[in-house]
Motif scaffolding. Structure first.
Motif, PDB file in Angstrom:
ATOM      1  N   THR A   1       0.826  -1.199   0.000  1.00  0.00           N
ATOM      2  CA  THR A   1       0.000   0.000   0.000  1.00  0.00           C
ATOM      3  C   THR A   1       0.864   1.254   0.000  1.00  0.00           C
ATOM      4  OG1 THR A   1      -1.842  -1.065   1.140  1.00  0.00           O
ATOM      5  CG2 THR A   1      -1.682   1.312   1.355  1.00  0.00           C
ATOM      6  N   THR A   2       1.872   1.264   0.842  1.00  0.00           N
ATOM      7  CA  THR A   2       2.777   2.406   0.914  1.00  0.00           C
ATOM      8  C   THR A   2       3.513   2.610  -0.405  1.00  0.00           C
ATOM      9  OG1 THR A   2       3.105   2.089   3.292  1.00  0.00           O
ATOM     10  CG2 THR A   2       4.775   3.362   2.117  1.00  0.00           C
ATOM     11  N   ALA A   3       3.990   1.526  -0.986  1.00  0.00           N
ATOM     12  CA  ALA A   3       4.711   1.611  -2.263  1.00  0.00           C
ATOM     13  C   ALA A   3       3.809   2.165  -3.358  1.00  0.00           C
ATOM     14  CB  ALA A   3       5.245   0.238  -2.652  1.00  0.00           C
ATOM     15  N   ALA A   4       2.537   1.757  -3.370  1.00  0.00           N
ATOM     16  CA  ALA A   4       1.597   2.234  -4.390  1.00  0.00           C
ATOM     17  C   ALA A   4       1.342   3.729  -4.234  1.00  0.00           C
ATOM     18  CB  ALA A   4       0.286   1.456  -4.291  1.00  0.00           C
ATOM     19  N   ALA A   5       1.212   4.196  -3.000  1.00  0.00           N
ATOM     20  CA  ALA A   5       0.987   5.622  -2.756  1.00  0.00           C
ATOM     21  C   ALA A   5       2.190   6.448  -3.196  1.00  0.00           C
ATOM     22  CB  ALA A   5       0.696   5.849  -1.270  1.00  0.00           C
ATOM     23  N   VAL A   6       3.380   5.975  -2.867  1.00  0.00           N
ATOM     24  CA  VAL A   6       4.608   6.690  -3.242  1.00  0.00           C
ATOM     25  C   VAL A   6       4.756   6.726  -4.766  1.00  0.00           C
ATOM     26  CG1 VAL A   6       7.130   6.600  -3.157  1.00  0.00           C
ATOM     27  CG2 VAL A   6       5.805   6.199  -1.082  1.00  0.00           C
ATOM     28  N   GLN A   7       4.488   5.611  -5.426  1.00  0.00           N
ATOM     29  CA  GLN A   7       4.609   5.560  -6.890  1.00  0.00           C
ATOM     30  C   GLN A   7       3.615   6.504  -7.555  1.00  0.00           C
ATOM     31  OE1 GLN A   7       6.985   3.685  -8.675  1.00  0.00           O
ATOM     32  NE2 GLN A   7       6.260   5.086 -10.262  1.00  0.00           N
ATOM     33  N   THR A   8       2.392   6.564  -7.032  1.00  0.00           N
ATOM     34  CA  THR A   8       1.382   7.465  -7.585  1.00  0.00           C
ATOM     35  C   THR A   8       1.825   8.918  -7.439  1.00  0.00           C
ATOM     36  OG1 THR A   8      -0.440   5.938  -7.157  1.00  0.00           O
ATOM     37  CG2 THR A   8      -1.001   8.268  -7.375  1.00  0.00           C
ATOM     38  N   ALA A   9       2.368   9.257  -6.277  1.00  0.00           N
ATOM     39  CA  ALA A   9       2.844  10.626  -6.049  1.00  0.00           C
ATOM     40  C   ALA A   9       3.954  10.974  -7.033  1.00  0.00           C
ATOM     41  CB  ALA A   9       3.339  10.768  -4.608  1.00  0.00           C
TER      42      ALA A   9
END
Length: 207
Positions: free
Chosen positions: A43-51
């Motif tokens: 979840t954290t990785a997905a949020a960072v990638q989206t940003a």
């Protein structure tokens, strides 16, 4: 009789110990924790990638992609409307007569207007070069105003002009909608935010 009772009690106690040991020694609890930790990491990785993807698209004026990575609330409408509102407006290669060097515009003997020099556009030499976007420091941020709770991510990149280079720092609020992660807020990180020790949280809670 007393001897048999003592033996029976000892056997029963040993059996209970073995059962308790087997129960605590199974991988059920650890496995669940591993799964939760893995899910949280994903979840954290997905949020960072989206940003990172969002800010890279904004810096590159790819507003079709950037608007597609915004929540409907942050787009203020459809993706198409968002693109129309944000995409850089390029100047016509044919300046109007009022853009001539002289006013009233100079005219040739045949009556045609002497065109002036085109004005610089957003894609001209006056546009700054931006470096690679770095995203880091994901953290939970609570809801505020119209913004839902989500994950705050710090993004930064260099901005290079012909005579100087600076670093831009922003805080993005990334929220999950179904299986998709979208940006709902973008705020500049001020020096005062940095001084307080939690710049992402402070910047996003202003909005």
């Amino acid at each position: 009789m007393s001897v048999r009772r003592v033996v029976t009690a000892a056997v029963a106690a040993a059996g209970a110990f073995v059962i308790a040991g087997c129960s605590s020694g199974t991988g059920t609890t650890k496995g669940t924790g591993d799964r939760d930790g893995g899910s949280g990491a994903d979840t954290t990785a997905a949020a960072v990638q989206t940003a990172r993807d969002y800010q890279s698209a904004v810096n590159g004026d790819d507003w079709t992609k950037a608007c597609g990575l915004r929540t409907e609330r942050y787009r203020h409408g459809s993706v198409k409307e968002c693109v129309a509102d944000n995409a850089p407006k390029t100047q016509s290669p044919e300046p109007s007569p009022t853009e001539s060097d002289e006013f009233p515009p100079l005219r040739r003997a045949d009556g045609s207007v002497v065109r002036g020099k085109p004005k610089p556009s957003a894609s001209g030499p006056d546009r700054a070069e931006t470096g690679e976007v770095k995203a880091s420091g994901p953290q939970s941020v609570p809801a505020i105003g119209d913004h839902p709770a989500g994950t705050g991510v710090r993004v930064e990149y260099t901005v290079t002009w012909p005579d100087s280079t600076t670093t831009s720092r922003k805080a993005l609020r990334v929220v999950q909608q179904g299986d998709t992660w979208l940006v709902d807020q973008s705020e500049d990180i001020a020096e005062s935010d940095e001084a307080h020790g939690n710049p992402v949280h402070d910047a996003l809670m202003r909005g």
